[in-house]
Scaffold this motif. Structure first.
Motif, PDB file in Angstrom:
ATOM      1  N   ASN A   1       7.961 -14.163  19.337  1.00  0.00           N
ATOM      2  CA  ASN A   1       9.218 -13.649  19.895  1.00  0.00           C
ATOM      3  C   ASN A   1      10.424 -14.507  19.517  1.00  0.00           C
ATOM      4  O   ASN A   1      11.504 -14.343  20.061  1.00  0.00           O
ATOM      5  CB  ASN A   1       9.104 -13.485  21.420  1.00  0.00           C
ATOM      6  CG  ASN A   1       8.934 -14.815  22.111  1.00  0.00           C
ATOM      7  OD1 ASN A   1       8.946 -15.866  21.461  1.00  0.00           O
ATOM      8  ND2 ASN A   1       8.756 -14.796  23.415  1.00  0.00           N
ATOM      9  N   THR A   2      10.228 -15.407  18.569  1.00  0.00           N
ATOM     10  CA  THR A   2      11.335 -16.249  18.081  1.00  0.00           C
ATOM     11  C   THR A   2      11.893 -15.716  16.762  1.00  0.00           C
ATOM     12  O   THR A   2      12.770 -16.342  16.156  1.00  0.00           O
ATOM     13  CB  THR A   2      10.817 -17.673  17.828  1.00  0.00           C
ATOM     14  OG1 THR A   2       9.588 -17.562  17.094  1.00  0.00           O
ATOM     15  CG2 THR A   2      10.577 -18.423  19.121  1.00  0.00           C
TER      16      THR A   2
ATOM     17  N   SER B   1      12.963 -18.142  11.038  1.00  0.00           N
ATOM     18  CA  SER B   1      13.977 -17.133  11.350  1.00  0.00           C
ATOM     19  C   SER B   1      15.112 -17.797  12.106  1.00  0.00           C
ATOM     20  O   SER B   1      14.880 -18.432  13.127  1.00  0.00           O
ATOM     21  CB  SER B   1      13.333 -16.049  12.215  1.00  0.00           C
ATOM     22  OG  SER B   1      14.243 -15.026  12.505  1.00  0.00           O
ATOM     23  N   GLY B   2      16.340 -17.674  11.615  1.00  0.00           N
ATOM     24  CA  GLY B   2      17.450 -18.406  12.226  1.00  0.00           C
ATOM     25  C   GLY B   2      17.123 -19.888  12.161  1.00  0.00           C
ATOM     26  O   GLY B   2      16.700 -20.398  11.130  1.00  0.00           O
ATOM     27  N   LEU B   3      17.274 -20.575  13.292  1.00  0.00           N
ATOM     28  CA  LEU B   3      16.942 -22.003  13.324  1.00  0.00           C
ATOM     29  C   LEU B   3      15.560 -22.228  13.928  1.00  0.00           C
ATOM     30  O   LEU B   3      15.166 -23.347  14.207  1.00  0.00           O
ATOM     31  CB  LEU B   3      18.005 -22.761  14.123  1.00  0.00           C
ATOM     32  CG  LEU B   3      19.416 -22.711  13.525  1.00  0.00           C
ATOM     33  CD1 LEU B   3      20.446 -23.273  14.503  1.00  0.00           C
ATOM     34  CD2 LEU B   3      19.463 -23.492  12.206  1.00  0.00           C
ATOM     35  N   ASN B   4      14.829 -21.141  14.151  1.00  0.00           N
ATOM     36  CA  ASN B   4      13.493 -21.241  14.740  1.00  0.00           C
ATOM     37  C   ASN B   4      12.411 -21.322  13.665  1.00  0.00           C
ATOM     38  O   ASN B   4      12.450 -20.572  12.689  1.00  0.00           O
ATOM     39  CB  ASN B   4      13.200 -20.012  15.603  1.00  0.00           C
ATOM     40  CG  ASN B   4      13.934 -20.038  16.939  1.00  0.00           C
ATOM     41  OD1 ASN B   4      14.218 -21.112  17.470  1.00  0.00           O
ATOM     42  ND2 ASN B   4      14.240 -18.875  17.478  1.00  0.00           N
TER      43      ASN B   4
ATOM     44  N   ASN C   1      20.328 -11.527  14.222  1.00  0.00           N
ATOM     45  CA  ASN C   1      19.968 -12.890  14.621  1.00  0.00           C
ATOM     46  C   ASN C   1      21.248 -13.689  14.837  1.00  0.00           C
ATOM     47  O   ASN C   1      22.161 -13.611  14.005  1.00  0.00           O
ATOM     48  CB  ASN C   1      19.114 -13.516  13.507  1.00  0.00           C
ATOM     49  CG  ASN C   1      18.371 -14.754  13.969  1.00  0.00           C
ATOM     50  OD1 ASN C   1      18.985 -15.693  14.477  1.00  0.00           O
ATOM     51  ND2 ASN C   1      17.060 -14.762  13.804  1.00  0.00           N
ATOM     52  N   PRO C   2      21.336 -14.459  15.935  1.00  0.00           N
ATOM     53  CA  PRO C   2      22.546 -15.263  16.162  1.00  0.00           C
ATOM     54  C   PRO C   2      22.752 -16.346  15.091  1.00  0.00           C
ATOM     55  O   PRO C   2      23.839 -16.901  14.988  1.00  0.00           O
ATOM     56  CB  PRO C   2      22.319 -15.920  17.526  1.00  0.00           C
ATOM     57  CG  PRO C   2      21.140 -15.237  18.132  1.00  0.00           C
ATOM     58  CD  PRO C   2      20.350 -14.622  17.009  1.00  0.00           C
ATOM     59  N   TYR C   3      21.712 -16.631  14.310  1.00  0.00           N
ATOM     60  CA  TYR C   3      21.791 -17.708  13.314  1.00  0.00           C
ATOM     61  C   TYR C   3      21.293 -17.227  11.960  1.00  0.00           C
ATOM     62  O   TYR C   3      20.418 -16.367  11.891  1.00  0.00           O
ATOM     63  CB  TYR C   3      20.937 -18.914  13.755  1.00  0.00           C
ATOM     64  CG  TYR C   3      21.334 -19.424  15.109  1.00  0.00           C
ATOM     65  CD1 TYR C   3      22.376 -20.343  15.252  1.00  0.00           C
ATOM     66  CD2 TYR C   3      20.710 -18.944  16.258  1.00  0.00           C
ATOM     67  CE1 TYR C   3      22.776 -20.779  16.509  1.00  0.00           C
ATOM     68  CE2 TYR C   3      21.103 -19.365  17.516  1.00  0.00           C
ATOM     69  CZ  TYR C   3      22.143 -20.288  17.629  1.00  0.00           C
ATOM     70  OH  TYR C   3      22.545 -20.703  18.865  1.00  0.00           O
TER      71      TYR C   3
HETATM   72  C1  NAG Z   1      15.064 -18.873  18.773  1.00  0.00           C
HETATM   73  O1  NAG Z   1      14.378 -17.805  19.381  1.00  0.00           O
HETATM   74  C2  NAG Z   1      14.905 -17.411  20.633  1.00  0.00           C
HETATM   75  C3  NAG Z   1      13.993 -16.343  21.198  1.00  0.00           C
HETATM   76  O2  NAG Z   1      12.793 -16.913  21.622  1.00  0.00           O
HETATM   77  C4  NAG Z   1      16.304 -16.891  20.438  1.00  0.00           C
HETATM   78  O3  NAG Z   1      16.871 -16.510  21.701  1.00  0.00           O
HETATM   79  C5  NAG Z   1      17.157 -17.964  19.844  1.00  0.00           C
HETATM   80  O4  NAG Z   1      18.418 -17.432  19.535  1.00  0.00           O
HETATM   81  C6  NAG Z   1      16.521 -18.531  18.593  1.00  0.00           C
HETATM   82  N1  NAG Z   1      17.242 -19.736  18.300  1.00  0.00           N
HETATM   83  C7  NAG Z   1      17.581 -20.090  17.091  1.00  0.00           C
HETATM   84  C8  NAG Z   1      18.338 -21.370  17.069  1.00  0.00           C
HETATM   85  O5  NAG Z   1      17.328 -19.462  16.087  1.00  0.00           O
END
Ligand code: NAG
Length: 306
Positions: free
Chosen positions: A259-260, A237-240, A168-170
């Motif tokens: 898908n987030t 998950s992450g910032l989602n 995850n990027p975050y």
């Molecule tokens: C939120 O989910 C999207 C995929 O729908 C992903 O590309 C993105 O990195 C996520 N953003 C955060 C801030 O977690």
């Protein structure tokens, strides 16, 4: 000019997620004690693992000798965190919490590493969530420093389990009670002399399907209590943050993995839907969190984008 700048700031702030609810009742000392509570848990967990399972057992289970050496450094780190936080709390004049009795459900090196990965992920989420609540910039620096190490441990464990280390990027932040709901499930009893912390566990939610799972796949959970038909499964998950209406199948809750969600993520049953990127506030949580592991989709990037 000035009003343009203010308007731009206002617009920008609406795009920023709000990972963690603010809690006015929490002091920095509470957060130190909370952090020490988690470090004790990790310290006892790792020492139990390396004192009951030899390097040969890890190698026979498919882990490399290098992994085992790394594991010993992790044990070293957790012991150091316990000592550092104990000293920091003593220096304020308070009595540090002592280690508790735990129940860790692993039976072999593989299940031990799987649990280590979950605990490190939760520890990382705990420091990230705690960071937003700390008043003192000095303590914040210390929390950031420990967070880095916990997330290095997380990626070590994930990689050696065959999971994507950077899924995850975050990072994912969890609130104090959210972390305590997960960690508290491993605590059998604590010394009566331990100071009482302002933490409470929510009713439990468990994933009743195998991890890892993937986006777009239906997943089932079971709650320790009755789930209202109007409730939502809220994934973080992450910032989602993504809420989906619950579908009941007998006493099982079923929801499609959105898908987030990628990597180690958390699922709650909430009383209402939570807007994308907003925090899961304690008053909305009915059950959970449950820990889920979602394999990320293939990496996507544009090599020409600079
Ligand atoms: C939120 O989910 C999207 C995929 O729908 C992903 O590309 C993105 O990195 C996520 N953003 C955060 C801030 O977690």
């Amino acid at each position: 000019m000035k009003s343009y700048a203010a308007a731009a700031l206002l617009l920008a702030s609406t795009a920023i997620s709000h990972p963690i609810e603010k809690r006015a009742d929490i002091t920095d000392l509470d957060i130190l004690q909370y952090a020490l509570t988690l470090e004790h848990l990790e310290n006892v967990f790792y020492k139990g693992g390396v004192s009951t399972m030899s390097q040969d057992m890890f190698v026979a289970a498919g882990f490399s000798a290098k992994y085992y050496t790394n594991l010993l450094y992790v044990v070293n780190d957790e012991q150091d965190h316990v000592q550092y936080l104990t000293d920091a709390i003593k220096s304020t004049g308070a009595t540090p919490v002592a280690a508790c009795e735990y129940n860790f459900p692993y039976k072999d090196p593989m299940s031990f590493v799987a649990l280590a990965s979950v605990l490190e992920g939760v520890g990382t989420s705990a420091y990230l969530g705690g960071a937003g609540l700390i008043q003192s910039k000095d303590y914040l620096g210390v929390a950031g420093s420990i967070l880095v190490t916990e997330s290095i441990h997380t990626s070590l464990q994930r990689f050696n389990l065959g999971e994507i280390a950077a899924a995850n990027p975050y990072g994912t932040a969890l609130g104090l009670n959210q972390v305590f709901t997960i960690a508290g499930a491993f605590i059998k009893s604590c010394p009566a002399s331990n100071p009482t912390l302002p933490l409470k566990a929510f009713p439990g939610l468990t994933a009743t399907q195998g991890n890892p799972t993937s986006q777009g796949i239906p997943f089932t959970f079971q709650a320790k209590g009755t789930v209202p038909a109007s409730a939502f499964v809220t994934f973080v998950s992450g910032l989602n943050t993504t809420s989906v209406p619950v579908t009941m199948k007998g006493n099982m809750i079923s929801a499609m993995i959105p898908n987030t969600i990628a990597g180690q993520s958390y699922a709650f049953i909430t009383s209402s839907a939570i807007a994308a990127g907003m925090s899961v506030t304690d008053n909305m949580v009915l059950f959970g969190p449950a820990v889920i592991e979602v394999t990320p989709p293939s990496p996507m990037f544009d090599i020409k984008e600079q």
